[in-house]
Design a protein around this motif. Structure first.
Motif, PDB file in Angstrom:
ATOM      1  N   ASP A  88     -17.103 -43.206   2.947  1.00  0.00           N
ATOM      2  CA  ASP A  88     -16.489 -42.929   4.244  1.00  0.00           C
ATOM      3  C   ASP A  88     -14.981 -43.142   4.096  1.00  0.00           C
ATOM      4  O   ASP A  88     -14.498 -44.269   4.111  1.00  0.00           O
ATOM      5  CB  ASP A  88     -17.083 -43.879   5.294  1.00  0.00           C
ATOM      6  CG  ASP A  88     -16.522 -43.651   6.693  1.00  0.00           C
ATOM      7  OD1 ASP A  88     -15.446 -43.030   6.824  1.00  0.00           O
ATOM      8  OD2 ASP A  88     -17.156 -44.112   7.660  1.00  0.00           O
ATOM      9  N   ASP A  89     -14.243 -42.050   3.949  1.00  0.00           N
ATOM     10  CA  ASP A  89     -12.801 -42.154   3.706  1.00  0.00           C
ATOM     11  C   ASP A  89     -12.066 -42.799   4.875  1.00  0.00           C
ATOM     12  O   ASP A  89     -11.108 -43.557   4.680  1.00  0.00           O
ATOM     13  CB  ASP A  89     -12.210 -40.771   3.430  1.00  0.00           C
ATOM     14  CG  ASP A  89     -12.588 -40.243   2.054  1.00  0.00           C
ATOM     15  OD1 ASP A  89     -13.166 -41.006   1.262  1.00  0.00           O
ATOM     16  OD2 ASP A  89     -12.316 -39.060   1.781  1.00  0.00           O
ATOM     17  N   GLU A  90     -12.501 -42.515   6.098  1.00  0.00           N
ATOM     18  CA  GLU A  90     -11.827 -43.078   7.270  1.00  0.00           C
ATOM     19  C   GLU A  90     -11.940 -44.605   7.270  1.00  0.00           C
ATOM     20  O   GLU A  90     -10.956 -45.320   7.496  1.00  0.00           O
ATOM     21  CB  GLU A  90     -12.434 -42.509   8.549  1.00  0.00           C
ATOM     22  CG  GLU A  90     -11.756 -43.015   9.820  1.00  0.00           C
ATOM     23  CD  GLU A  90     -12.379 -42.447  11.081  1.00  0.00           C
ATOM     24  OE1 GLU A  90     -12.044 -42.931  12.178  1.00  0.00           O
ATOM     25  OE2 GLU A  90     -13.217 -41.521  10.973  1.00  0.00           O
ATOM     26  N   ASP A  91     -13.126 -45.092   7.000  1.00  0.00           N
ATOM     27  CA  ASP A  91     -13.348 -46.539   6.936  1.00  0.00           C
ATOM     28  C   ASP A  91     -12.568 -47.148   5.773  1.00  0.00           C
ATOM     29  O   ASP A  91     -11.930 -48.200   5.911  1.00  0.00           O
ATOM     30  CB  ASP A  91     -14.849 -46.805   6.786  1.00  0.00           C
ATOM     31  CG  ASP A  91     -15.198 -48.287   6.727  1.00  0.00           C
ATOM     32  OD1 ASP A  91     -14.592 -49.071   7.480  1.00  0.00           O
ATOM     33  OD2 ASP A  91     -16.094 -48.644   5.939  1.00  0.00           O
ATOM     34  N   LEU A  92     -12.592 -46.483   4.629  1.00  0.00           N
ATOM     35  CA  LEU A  92     -11.891 -46.986   3.447  1.00  0.00           C
ATOM     36  C   LEU A  92     -10.387 -47.087   3.714  1.00  0.00           C
ATOM     37  O   LEU A  92      -9.749 -48.106   3.422  1.00  0.00           O
ATOM     38  CB  LEU A  92     -12.181 -46.067   2.260  1.00  0.00           C
ATOM     39  CG  LEU A  92     -11.753 -46.524   0.861  1.00  0.00           C
ATOM     40  CD1 LEU A  92     -12.570 -45.797  -0.197  1.00  0.00           C
ATOM     41  CD2 LEU A  92     -10.278 -46.278   0.608  1.00  0.00           C
ATOM     42  N   GLU A 111       0.358 -49.029   2.761  1.00  0.00           N
ATOM     43  CA  GLU A 111       1.223 -48.099   3.486  1.00  0.00           C
ATOM     44  C   GLU A 111       0.843 -46.652   3.236  1.00  0.00           C
ATOM     45  O   GLU A 111       1.233 -45.767   3.992  1.00  0.00           O
ATOM     46  CB  GLU A 111       2.680 -48.337   3.091  1.00  0.00           C
ATOM     47  CG  GLU A 111       3.184 -49.734   3.467  1.00  0.00           C
ATOM     48  CD  GLU A 111       4.622 -49.956   3.068  1.00  0.00           C
ATOM     49  OE1 GLU A 111       5.206 -49.053   2.418  1.00  0.00           O
ATOM     50  OE2 GLU A 111       5.170 -51.027   3.404  1.00  0.00           O
ATOM     51  N   GLU A 112       0.110 -46.387   2.156  1.00  0.00           N
ATOM     52  CA  GLU A 112      -0.319 -45.030   1.831  1.00  0.00           C
ATOM     53  C   GLU A 112      -1.827 -45.003   1.626  1.00  0.00           C
ATOM     54  O   GLU A 112      -2.424 -45.993   1.199  1.00  0.00           O
ATOM     55  CB  GLU A 112       0.367 -44.533   0.554  1.00  0.00           C
ATOM     56  CG  GLU A 112       1.873 -44.407   0.654  1.00  0.00           C
ATOM     57  CD  GLU A 112       2.471 -43.855  -0.630  1.00  0.00           C
ATOM     58  OE1 GLU A 112       1.692 -43.553  -1.568  1.00  0.00           O
ATOM     59  OE2 GLU A 112       3.697 -43.723  -0.701  1.00  0.00           O
ATOM     60  N   GLU A 113      -2.414 -43.861   1.920  1.00  0.00           N
ATOM     61  CA  GLU A 113      -3.834 -43.705   1.652  1.00  0.00           C
ATOM     62  C   GLU A 113      -4.051 -43.518   0.156  1.00  0.00           C
ATOM     63  O   GLU A 113      -3.250 -42.864  -0.523  1.00  0.00           O
ATOM     64  CB  GLU A 113      -4.387 -42.498   2.419  1.00  0.00           C
ATOM     65  CG  GLU A 113      -4.338 -42.682   3.929  1.00  0.00           C
ATOM     66  CD  GLU A 113      -4.898 -41.492   4.682  1.00  0.00           C
ATOM     67  OE1 GLU A 113      -5.239 -40.480   4.021  1.00  0.00           O
ATOM     68  OE2 GLU A 113      -4.990 -41.567   5.922  1.00  0.00           O
ATOM     69  N   PRO A 114      -5.111 -44.078  -0.390  1.00  0.00           N
ATOM     70  CA  PRO A 114      -5.363 -43.939  -1.826  1.00  0.00           C
ATOM     71  C   PRO A 114      -5.852 -42.540  -2.172  1.00  0.00           C
ATOM     72  O   PRO A 114      -6.248 -41.762  -1.294  1.00  0.00           O
ATOM     73  CB  PRO A 114      -6.462 -44.973  -2.078  1.00  0.00           C
ATOM     74  CG  PRO A 114      -7.222 -44.996  -0.788  1.00  0.00           C
ATOM     75  CD  PRO A 114      -6.170 -44.838   0.288  1.00  0.00           C
ATOM     76  N   ILE A 115      -5.818 -42.233  -3.440  1.00  0.00           N
ATOM     77  CA  ILE A 115      -6.460 -41.019  -3.948  1.00  0.00           C
ATOM     78  C   ILE A 115      -7.912 -41.383  -4.239  1.00  0.00           C
ATOM     79  O   ILE A 115      -8.184 -42.293  -5.028  1.00  0.00           O
ATOM     80  CB  ILE A 115      -5.763 -40.524  -5.226  1.00  0.00           C
ATOM     81  CG1 ILE A 115      -4.306 -40.158  -4.920  1.00  0.00           C
ATOM     82  CG2 ILE A 115      -6.511 -39.333  -5.821  1.00  0.00           C
ATOM     83  CD1 ILE A 115      -3.464 -39.924  -6.159  1.00  0.00           C
ATOM     84  N   VAL A 116      -8.829 -40.700  -3.582  1.00  0.00           N
ATOM     85  CA  VAL A 116     -10.252 -41.026  -3.722  1.00  0.00           C
ATOM     86  C   VAL A 116     -10.975 -39.872  -4.400  1.00  0.00           C
ATOM     87  O   VAL A 116     -10.856 -38.714  -3.988  1.00  0.00           O
ATOM     88  CB  VAL A 116     -10.895 -41.319  -2.352  1.00  0.00           C
ATOM     89  CG1 VAL A 116     -12.377 -41.651  -2.519  1.00  0.00           C
ATOM     90  CG2 VAL A 116     -10.169 -42.462  -1.652  1.00  0.00           C
TER      91      VAL A 116
END
Length: 212
Positions: free
Chosen positions: A81-85, A95-100
């Motif tokens: 779940d990218d939103e939860d992560l 500060e930034e979203e990771p690369i998943v």
């Protein structure tokens, strides 16, 4: 399901609950990285879902210490779940979203992640071991794995997660820290984590009712 009340319980007339993967809950995060006091006082606490839990185990201590130098890359053995992560990491200061990247693998009920992150160079990689030991050294449910062998059977059916750090020095001011993490979806990624949160909320022994 996301945001569902996974475990309602009652203390006298006080109705309380533990939820899963609900970043909007009044208290949300990995139990090992949170102060117990807000949990003891909260009506509702949410633990992260499986992908977010693995990511927090790996990156939480580094984010809390301000040691993440570039966007982390998270490789999952399942669809998360990218939103939860993203919300989980943001709660620790990302500060930034990771690369998943997700590449589903057959590991029975075990889920795993490999996280690559640039951190400040050091002549003593033990510093990073010490940082994680400070976060998890007293934890019932997050353990450091020091043996060379790394396979799913080591956490299958167990309530705890395992992590391992691997250090690769760089030529400049940063090096690459690779963190391997895995746990069972019925253990640290599931019921064991929910019961653990309830125990902390209720002021009980943290491992009460959780059978290894």
């Amino acid at each position: 399901m996301k945001g569902d009340c996974a475990l309602p319980f009652q203390v006298g007339a006080w109705h309380r609950s533990v939820q899963v993967a609900n970043p909007e809950c009044e208290v949300y995060g990995l139990v090992e990285l949170m102060d117990n006091n807000p949990m003891v006082c909260a009506d509702q606490v949410s633990v992260p879902g499986p992908a977010a839990t693995l990511a927090l185990i790996a990156l939480g201590p580094l984010l809390r210490a301000g040691l993440v130098c570039d966007t982390p890359v998270i490789q999952l053995s399942f669809e998360g779940d990218d939103e939860d992560l993203n919300a989980a990491l943001a709660s620790m200061g990302a500060e930034e979203e990771p690369i998943v990247q997700a590449a589903p693998q057959e590991m029975e009920t075990v889920r795993a992640a490999i996280i690559h992150v640039e951190v400040p160079s050091t002549d003593t990689p033990q510093d990073y071991d010490d940082l994680f030991e400070e976060a998890y050294g007293r934890s019932f449910f997050v353990h450091r794995h020091t043996a060379e062998e790394w396979h799913a059977a080591q956490v299958l059916g167990q309530p705890h997660a395992l992590y391992q750090l691997r250090w690769s020095p760089g030529d400049g001011p940063t090096g690459l820290l690779t963190i391997l993490v895995m746990a069972d979806i019925h253990g640290k990624l599931g019921a064991a984590q929910v019961v653990h949160a309830m125990n902390v909320m209720a002021g009980q022994e943290e491992s009460l009712g959780i059978v290894p």
